[in-house]
Design a protein around this motif. Structure first.
Motif, PDB file in Angstrom:
ATOM      1  N   MET A 100       0.808  -1.222   0.000  1.00 56.63           N
ATOM      2  CA  MET A 100       0.000   0.000   0.000  1.00 56.63           C
ATOM      3  C   MET A 100       0.843   1.275   0.000  1.00 56.63           C
ATOM      4  O   MET A 100       0.710   2.133  -0.872  1.00 56.63           O
ATOM      5  N   LEU A 101       1.712   1.406   1.008  1.00 53.47           N
ATOM      6  CA  LEU A 101       2.473   2.652   1.132  1.00 53.47           C
ATOM      7  C   LEU A 101       3.428   2.859  -0.035  1.00 53.47           C
ATOM      8  O   LEU A 101       3.605   3.989  -0.500  1.00 53.47           O
ATOM      9  N   LYS A 102       4.051   1.804  -0.512  1.00 57.97           N
ATOM     10  CA  LYS A 102       4.980   1.943  -1.638  1.00 57.97           C
ATOM     11  C   LYS A 102       4.254   2.468  -2.868  1.00 57.97           C
ATOM     12  O   LYS A 102       4.752   3.368  -3.573  1.00 57.97           O
ATOM     13  N   ILE A 103       3.073   1.942  -3.139  1.00 59.46           N
ATOM     14  CA  ILE A 103       2.298   2.391  -4.292  1.00 59.46           C
ATOM     15  C   ILE A 103       1.901   3.856  -4.143  1.00 59.46           C
ATOM     16  O   ILE A 103       2.017   4.652  -5.084  1.00 59.46           O
ATOM     17  N   LEU A 104       1.454   4.255  -2.961  1.00 59.25           N
ATOM     18  CA  LEU A 104       1.028   5.640  -2.751  1.00 59.25           C
ATOM     19  C   LEU A 104       2.208   6.599  -2.706  1.00 59.25           C
ATOM     20  O   LEU A 104       2.104   7.755  -3.158  1.00 59.25           O
ATOM     21  N   TYR A 105       3.327   6.151  -2.177  1.00 59.27           N
ATOM     22  CA  TYR A 105       4.542   6.972  -2.190  1.00 59.27           C
ATOM     23  C   TYR A 105       4.957   7.266  -3.628  1.00 59.27           C
ATOM     24  O   TYR A 105       5.260   8.420  -3.982  1.00 59.27           O
ATOM     25  N   ASP A 106       4.968   6.243  -4.464  1.00 59.00           N
ATOM     26  CA  ASP A 106       5.321   6.433  -5.877  1.00 59.00           C
ATOM     27  C   ASP A 106       4.301   7.312  -6.585  1.00 59.00           C
ATOM     28  O   ASP A 106       4.663   8.132  -7.446  1.00 59.00           O
ATOM     29  N   LEU A 107       3.034   7.176  -6.221  1.00 59.77           N
ATOM     30  CA  LEU A 107       1.976   7.957  -6.869  1.00 59.77           C
ATOM     31  C   LEU A 107       2.134   9.448  -6.576  1.00 59.77           C
ATOM     32  O   LEU A 107       1.996  10.285  -7.486  1.00 59.77           O
ATOM     33  N   GLN A 108       2.475   9.793  -5.336  1.00 58.20           N
ATOM     34  CA  GLN A 108       2.628  11.221  -5.012  1.00 58.20           C
ATOM     35  C   GLN A 108       3.903  11.792  -5.628  1.00 58.20           C
ATOM     36  O   GLN A 108       3.978  12.991  -5.891  1.00 58.20           O
ATOM     37  N   ASN A 109       4.892  10.960  -5.875  1.00 55.40           N
ATOM     38  CA  ASN A 109       6.072  11.427  -6.604  1.00 55.40           C
ATOM     39  C   ASN A 109       5.758  11.674  -8.075  1.00 55.40           C
ATOM     40  O   ASN A 109       6.283  12.613  -8.691  1.00 55.40           O
ATOM     41  N   GLU A 110       4.904  10.833  -8.633  1.00 60.70           N
ATOM     42  CA  GLU A 110       4.545  10.957 -10.049  1.00 60.70           C
ATOM     43  C   GLU A 110       3.580  12.112 -10.292  1.00 60.70           C
ATOM     44  O   GLU A 110       3.608  12.753 -11.347  1.00 60.70           O
ATOM     45  N   TYR A 111       2.715  12.400  -9.306  1.00 57.14           N
ATOM     46  CA  TYR A 111       1.713  13.470  -9.433  1.00 57.14           C
ATOM     47  C   TYR A 111       1.838  14.420  -8.236  1.00 57.14           C
ATOM     48  O   TYR A 111       0.991  14.418  -7.337  1.00 57.14           O
ATOM     49  N   PRO A 112       2.864  15.242  -8.186  1.00 54.72           N
ATOM     50  CA  PRO A 112       3.037  16.127  -7.022  1.00 54.72           C
ATOM     51  C   PRO A 112       1.989  17.235  -6.982  1.00 54.72           C
ATOM     52  O   PRO A 112       1.407  17.600  -8.008  1.00 54.72           O
ATOM     53  N   GLY A 113       1.740  17.743  -5.777  1.00 58.35           N
ATOM     54  CA  GLY A 113       0.921  18.942  -5.642  1.00 58.35           C
ATOM     55  C   GLY A 113      -0.529  18.705  -5.287  1.00 58.35           C
ATOM     56  O   GLY A 113      -1.296  19.663  -5.143  1.00 58.35           O
ATOM     57  N   PHE A 114      -0.952  17.444  -5.138  1.00 57.92           N
ATOM     58  CA  PHE A 114      -2.335  17.155  -4.767  1.00 57.92           C
ATOM     59  C   PHE A 114      -2.422  16.887  -3.263  1.00 57.92           C
ATOM     60  O   PHE A 114      -1.441  16.568  -2.611  1.00 57.92           O
ATOM     61  N   GLY A 115      -3.631  17.004  -2.727  1.00 56.21           N
ATOM     62  CA  GLY A 115      -3.811  16.827  -1.287  1.00 56.21           C
ATOM     63  C   GLY A 115      -4.028  15.398  -0.866  1.00 56.21           C
ATOM     64  O   GLY A 115      -3.788  15.046   0.292  1.00 56.21           O
ATOM     65  N   MET A 116      -4.485  14.554  -1.808  1.00 54.53           N
ATOM     66  CA  MET A 116      -4.828  13.179  -1.445  1.00 54.53           C
ATOM     67  C   MET A 116      -4.459  12.237  -2.581  1.00 54.53           C
ATOM     68  O   MET A 116      -4.622  12.558  -3.758  1.00 54.53           O
ATOM     69  N   TYR A 117      -3.975  11.058  -2.197  1.00 51.32           N
ATOM     70  CA  TYR A 117      -3.626   9.992  -3.137  1.00 51.32           C
ATOM     71  C   TYR A 117      -4.354   8.741  -2.649  1.00 51.32           C
ATOM     72  O   TYR A 117      -4.127   8.288  -1.528  1.00 51.32           O
ATOM     73  N   LEU A 118      -5.224   8.200  -3.508  1.00 50.55           N
ATOM     74  CA  LEU A 118      -6.204   7.226  -3.056  1.00 50.55           C
ATOM     75  C   LEU A 118      -6.217   5.990  -3.937  1.00 50.55           C
ATOM     76  O   LEU A 118      -6.295   6.089  -5.165  1.00 50.55           O
ATOM     77  N   GLY A 119      -6.149   4.819  -3.296  1.00 51.04           N
ATOM     78  CA  GLY A 119      -6.284   3.562  -4.004  1.00 51.04           C
ATOM     79  C   GLY A 119      -7.648   2.953  -3.788  1.00 51.04           C
ATOM     80  O   GLY A 119      -8.466   3.447  -3.000  1.00 51.04           O
ATOM     81  N   GLY A 120      -7.904   1.851  -4.482  1.00 52.09           N
ATOM     82  CA  GLY A 120      -9.148   1.126  -4.319  1.00 52.09           C
ATOM     83  C   GLY A 120      -9.102   0.216  -3.107  1.00 52.09           C
ATOM     84  O   GLY A 120      -8.120   0.169  -2.366  1.00 52.09           O
ATOM     85  N   CYS A 121     -10.182  -0.534  -2.910  1.00 58.02           N
ATOM     86  CA  CYS A 121     -10.272  -1.403  -1.737  1.00 58.02           C
ATOM     87  C   CYS A 121     -11.120  -2.625  -2.046  1.00 58.02           C
ATOM     88  O   CYS A 121     -11.707  -2.741  -3.119  1.00 58.02           O
TER      89      CYS A 121
END
Length: 339
Positions: A100-121
Motif C-alpha cells: 500500500m504505502l509503496k504504491i502511494l509513495y510512488d503515486l505522489q512522486n509521479e503526481y506532485p501537488g495534490f492533497g490526497m492519493y487514493l487507491g481502491g479497496c
C-alpha cells in the motif's frame, strides 16, 4: 529513517483488541517502512495496549484516552499526536495490503501537488450469514472500477473529484484507509470532520481534502474493509437522521465556494438519500434476521422521510424493504442491457 516519518497511521479503537492486532500486523508487513503508527484508545481499561506493545516496535505508539471521546474526537487525538508528512486515517478492523504505502509513495512522486492519493479497496466478508445481508460472498469482494484496468491512474481537480465521488464515478466503494492525505492540509481543513455522527465520516473526510487540492487515484486494491458482526452502524439508528441533516450542511460550508457547486450539491444530495435508503433497508432485513426489531428504526424512518430531498426516495425504500435484492438485480440488469 528520517526524524519525521513520511506517513502516520492514525487509529481510533475501542474494545476490539483482536481486530486491532490484526490490522497492526498488516501495517508491520509494509514494504515501505518510513511510517509511524498512533493508536488512540477510547477504552479507559486500555484493552488495546497489549496489541500495540506485543509488536515491540518503536514506530507503534499507544495513547490511552482518559475517557471515551467518541470516534471522531479520538481520531483527531491521534492526528494531534502524529508527526508524519502524510496521514492515513484507519479503523481498527480495516487491514491494509503490504504494498500500500509503496504504491502511494510512488503515486505522489509521479503526481506532485495534490492533497490526497487514493487507491481502491475490497470488502472482506467474515461469514456466510453476514455476506447474505450484503449480497457478498464469503472472503474478498473487489471494489475496484470495472471501467479501467488494474493500475489505471488519474488526477482530479476539486470540482471533478467531488462530482465523481458522489456519483460513484471512480470506485463503487471508497475506504479512507487506502489513501494518504497531506497532514498540513488536513489540519488546515479542521481535521476529521465532526458534525454529530460518525455516519458518512469517511466521505466527509475525503471530500474535504478533495475540496482543498484535488485527488489522484489508482485502480489498485490497497486494503479492505472487514464485514463482521461488530461493525458500526447497526445500533445507532437515531444518528441516521443526524447524518442526513448535517452532512449536506457540513459539505456546503466546505465546498460551497467551488465553481461547480450547484451540480456537486445535486449529486451529493442524491448520494445521501440513496445511502439512507440502502442503510435503513439493510437494517430492516438485519433485524428481521436476528429476530429483533428496534423501534428506533421506525422513528428514523418517519424522521428522514420528512426531509425534502429524501422524501422522493420513499418508494424505492419500500421496494428494497419488501423485496430484498430485487432492486439491485434490476439495476444490474439495466446496466447489462445498456452496455
Amino acid at each position: 529513517m528520517q526524524s519525521k516519518p513520511f506517513v502516520s497511521f492514525c487509529f481510533s479503537t475501542f474494545k476490539r483488541p483482536v481486530f486491532l492486532q490484526s490490522t497492526l500486523q498488516s501495517i508491520l508487513l509494509q514494504t515501505f517502512t518510513d511510517f509511524e503508527v498512533i493508536v488512540s484508545d477510547n477504552d479507559v481499561e486500555q484493552s488495546g495496549r497489549a496489541a500495540v506493545e506485543s509488536l515491540n516496535d518503536i514506530r507503534f505508539k499507544y495513547f490511552p484516552n482518559d475517557e471515551n471521546l467518541g470516534m471522531k474526537k479520538s481520531f483527531n487525538k491521534s492526528l494531534e499526536r502524529s508527526s508524519g508528512s502524510y496521514i492515513v486515517m484507519i479503523a481498527d478492523d480495516d487491514p491494509v495490503y503490504p504494498n500500500m504505502l509503496k504504491i502511494l509513495y510512488d503515486l505522489q512522486n509521479e503526481y506532485p501537488g495534490f492533497g490526497m492519493y487514493l487507491g481502491g479497496c475490497d470488502w472482506y466478508c467474515t461469514s456466510h450469514e453476514v455476506g447474505k445481508l450484503y449480497n457478498f460472498k464469503v472472503g474478498t469482494n473487489s471494489c475496484l472500477s470495472n471501467n479501467h484496468d488494474i493500475g489505471y491512474k488519474k488526477s482530479y481537480s476539486s470540482n471533478e473529484f467531488l462530482k465523481q465521488l458522489f456519483s460513484f464515478g471512480i470506485f463503487p466503494h471508497y475506504l479512507w484507509s487506502t489513501g494518504i492525505v497531506k497532514r498540513e492540509i488536513l489540519i488546515e481543513m479542521g481535521g476529521v470532520p465532526e458534525y454529530g455522527t460518525p455516519f458518512l465520516g469517511d466521505y466527509a473526510y475525503m471530500s474535504t481534502i478533495g475540496v482543498h487540492s484535488g485527488c489522484v487515484i489508482i485502480n489498485t486494491s490497497l486494503g479492505c474493509q472487514t464485514l463482521h458482526n461488530e461493525n458500526f452502524g447497526r445500533n445507532q439508528n437515531e444518528q441516521i437522521v443526524i447524518a442526513a441533516q448535517n452532512f449536506p450542511a457540513y459539505l456546503e460550508r466546505k465546498a460551497g465556494h467551488l465553481s461547480e457547486w450547484p451540480d456537486i450539491k445535486q449529486r451529493m444530495l442524491k448520494f445521501v438519500a440513496l445511502w439512507v435508503v440502502s442503510h435503513m433497508s439493510f437494517l430492516h432485513h438485519y433485524y428481521k434476521k436476528i429476530g429483533k426489531y428496534d423501534q428506533s428504526l421506525k422513528d428514523a424512518e418517519k424522521a428522514v422521510f420528512k426531509i425534502a430531498f429524501i422524501r422522493k426516495y420513499k418508494f424505492k425504500y419500500n421496494i428494497k424493504k419488501k423485496f430484498p435484492g430485487l432492486h439491485d438485480s434490476l439495476v444490474k440488469f439495466k446496466k447489462k442491457v445498456s452496455n
